[in-house]
Scaffold this active site. Structure first.
Site, PDB file in Angstrom:
ATOM      1  N   ARG A  65      42.649-136.560   9.815  1.00  0.00           N
ATOM      2  CA  ARG A  65      43.988-136.667  10.434  1.00  0.00           C
ATOM      3  C   ARG A  65      44.072-136.962  12.018  1.00  0.00           C
ATOM      4  NH1 ARG A  65      47.517-131.735  12.591  1.00  0.00           N
ATOM      5  NH2 ARG A  65      49.236-132.385  12.474  1.00  0.00           N
ATOM      6  N   HIS A  69      46.176-139.891  13.621  1.00  0.00           N
ATOM      7  CA  HIS A  69      46.881-140.179  14.900  1.00  0.00           C
ATOM      8  C   HIS A  69      46.532-140.658  16.190  1.00  0.00           C
ATOM      9  CE1 HIS A  69      49.185-136.108  13.848  1.00  0.00           C
ATOM     10  NE2 HIS A  69      48.872-136.667  12.758  1.00  0.00           N
ATOM     11  N   GLY A  75      46.605-147.583  19.187  1.00  0.00           N
ATOM     12  CA  GLY A  75      45.592-148.493  18.545  1.00  0.00           C
ATOM     13  C   GLY A  75      44.546-147.371  18.371  1.00  0.00           C
ATOM     14  N   GLU A  91      48.398-137.091  24.862  1.00  0.00           N
ATOM     15  CA  GLU A  91      48.393-137.169  23.464  1.00  0.00           C
ATOM     16  C   GLU A  91      48.155-135.646  22.899  1.00  0.00           C
ATOM     17  OE1 GLU A  91      47.209-140.488  21.282  1.00  0.00           O
ATOM     18  OE2 GLU A  91      47.452-141.759  23.117  1.00  0.00           O
ATOM     19  N   ASN A  97      50.428-133.132  17.672  1.00  0.00           N
ATOM     20  CA  ASN A  97      49.168-132.912  17.730  1.00  0.00           C
ATOM     21  C   ASN A  97      48.595-131.527  18.324  1.00  0.00           C
ATOM     22  OD1 ASN A  97      48.481-135.461  17.065  1.00  0.00           O
ATOM     23  ND2 ASN A  97      48.674-136.246  19.264  1.00  0.00           N
ATOM     24  N   PRO A 165      54.176-140.845  12.540  1.00  0.00           N
ATOM     25  CA  PRO A 165      55.115-140.490  11.346  1.00  0.00           C
ATOM     26  C   PRO A 165      55.274-139.198  11.338  1.00  0.00           C
ATOM     27  CG  PRO A 165      53.368-142.244  10.886  1.00  0.00           C
ATOM     28  CD  PRO A 165      53.125-141.592  12.440  1.00  0.00           C
ATOM     29  N   HIS A 195      46.332-136.873   2.067  1.00  0.00           N
ATOM     30  CA  HIS A 195      47.019-135.590   1.636  1.00  0.00           C
ATOM     31  C   HIS A 195      46.308-134.695   0.630  1.00  0.00           C
ATOM     32  CE1 HIS A 195      50.929-135.903   4.410  1.00  0.00           C
ATOM     33  NE2 HIS A 195      49.592-136.145   5.083  1.00  0.00           N
ATOM     34  N   ASP A 246      47.561-129.893  -1.595  1.00  0.00           N
ATOM     35  CA  ASP A 246      46.989-130.191  -2.828  1.00  0.00           C
ATOM     36  C   ASP A 246      46.569-129.266  -3.564  1.00  0.00           C
ATOM     37  OD1 ASP A 246      46.088-131.398  -5.296  1.00  0.00           O
ATOM     38  OD2 ASP A 246      44.789-132.874  -4.303  1.00  0.00           O
TER      39      ASP A 246
END
Length: 327
Positions: A65, A69, A75, A91, A97, A165, A195, A246
């Protein structure tokens, strides 16, 4: 003479094509970038990382993840690793985050590299290699990671807040955000499969369970029986409890995610949204029906593609000595 002239033209075209390829490679990423400057770089990363993943497999999802991110903002330049200083909020401190974990793992891997090859391997490459090896260590595919990234010097919290997202995004927003960084609709469907490992905080699905349209209702896209199970675990206002993305295999990288989504049991609204578009829905159904026959290869290809987003190379950026601070 005519034949010689033709061969001369063809030869010049080949030379030009070769030079063009060389120039392109010189300014971009390449496999084995550290072969001369730090030949054991990937082995050092793997060994340092294994000490953590072998003790806590849940770190794999967190580190995957983190790479995601990072790449979506400015980039793949390791800007997500920079710590805030004074009034400059980076960030790392943006709301999306706040739940990232594993920064200590990145620091440990970077420290191991610095001992062997000081000032050579970028933090951006560390993130890309760690994401690959984390997936591999929990049963996922291996892929070759082109390296040669340089580290960025700028990190702004608001960019992460508005451009990552979100878990509550609909399919239109997701497609727009992926397209904005050069990723296709297929990449969206494939990378969502990440995920298959990891957890989600109850706070991120609270509205989905208790107030989807502002009228105290539940998201109708969520299987009612599964929603009832989640409500037992995620009580209103619960900020500490987590749910598996999951269920039953959240520590193992497999294709089960697509079976979960096909049954309308995707944890986030962004997971359920994959059923709202013909292309992403077809991909979900294909993988759930064929037990992920192409998922491993697809994921490897999409991860390489994601790892190429907006990279700094050559003399751009820098090689940070410590990943949390610009030099």
């Amino acid at each position: 003479m005519a034949i010689q002239k033709i061969f001369s033209v063809l030869f010049l075209q080949l030379v030009f094509a070769f030079l063009l390829v060389e120039l392109t490679n010189a300014g971009g990423l390449q496999l084995g970038f550290y072969q001369r400057t730090c030949p054991d770089a990937e082995l050092i990363v793997h060994q340092a990382l294994y000490r953590y993943i072998s003790r806590d497999r849940t770190l794999a999802a967190s580190l995957l993840r983190m790479h995601f991110h990072d790449c979506f903002i400015r980039g793949c330049d390791a800007s997500v690793l920079i710590s805030s200083a004074g009034k400059n909020q980076t960030e790392k401190d943006a709301i999306p985050n706040k739940t990232l974990r594993g920064f200590n793992v990145i620091d440990a891997v970077k420290s191991a590299l610095e001992k062997k090859c000081p000032g050579v391997v970028s933090c951006a490459d560390v993130l890309a290699l760690v994401a690959r090896d984390s997936v591999l260590m929990v049963g996922g595919p291996h892929w070759d990671v082109p390296t040669g990234r340089r580290d960025g010097r700028v990190s702004i919290a608001n960019e992460a807040l508005f451009n990552l997202p979100p878990p509550f995004a609909n399919i239109t927003v997701l497609k727009q955000q992926f397209a904005g960084v050069g990723l296709s609709v297929k990449d969206l469907a494939v990378l969502s499969g990440g995920h298959t490992i990891g957890i989600g905080h109850c706070t991120t699905i609270s509205d989905r369970l208790y107030n989807f349209t502002g009228k105290g209702d539940t998201d109708p896209a969520l299987d009612p029986r599964y929603a009832a199970q989640l409500k037992k675990k995620c009580k209103p206002g619960n900020s500490n409890t987590v749910a598996e993305m999951d269920p039953g295999s959240f520590k193992s990288f497999d294709e089960d995610y697509y079976t979960v989504v096909a049954k309308r049991r995707g944890l986030f609204h962004s997971d359920a949204a994959l059923l709202d578009d013909a292309e992403t829905r077809d991909y979900v159904k294909l993988q759930s029906r064929t037990q992920g026959s192409t998922f491993a290869q697809d994921f490897a290809e999409s991860m390489v593609k994601m790892g190429n987003i907006g990279v700094l190379t050559g003399k751009q950026g820098e090689i940070r000595k410590r990943c949390a601070f610009v030099n």
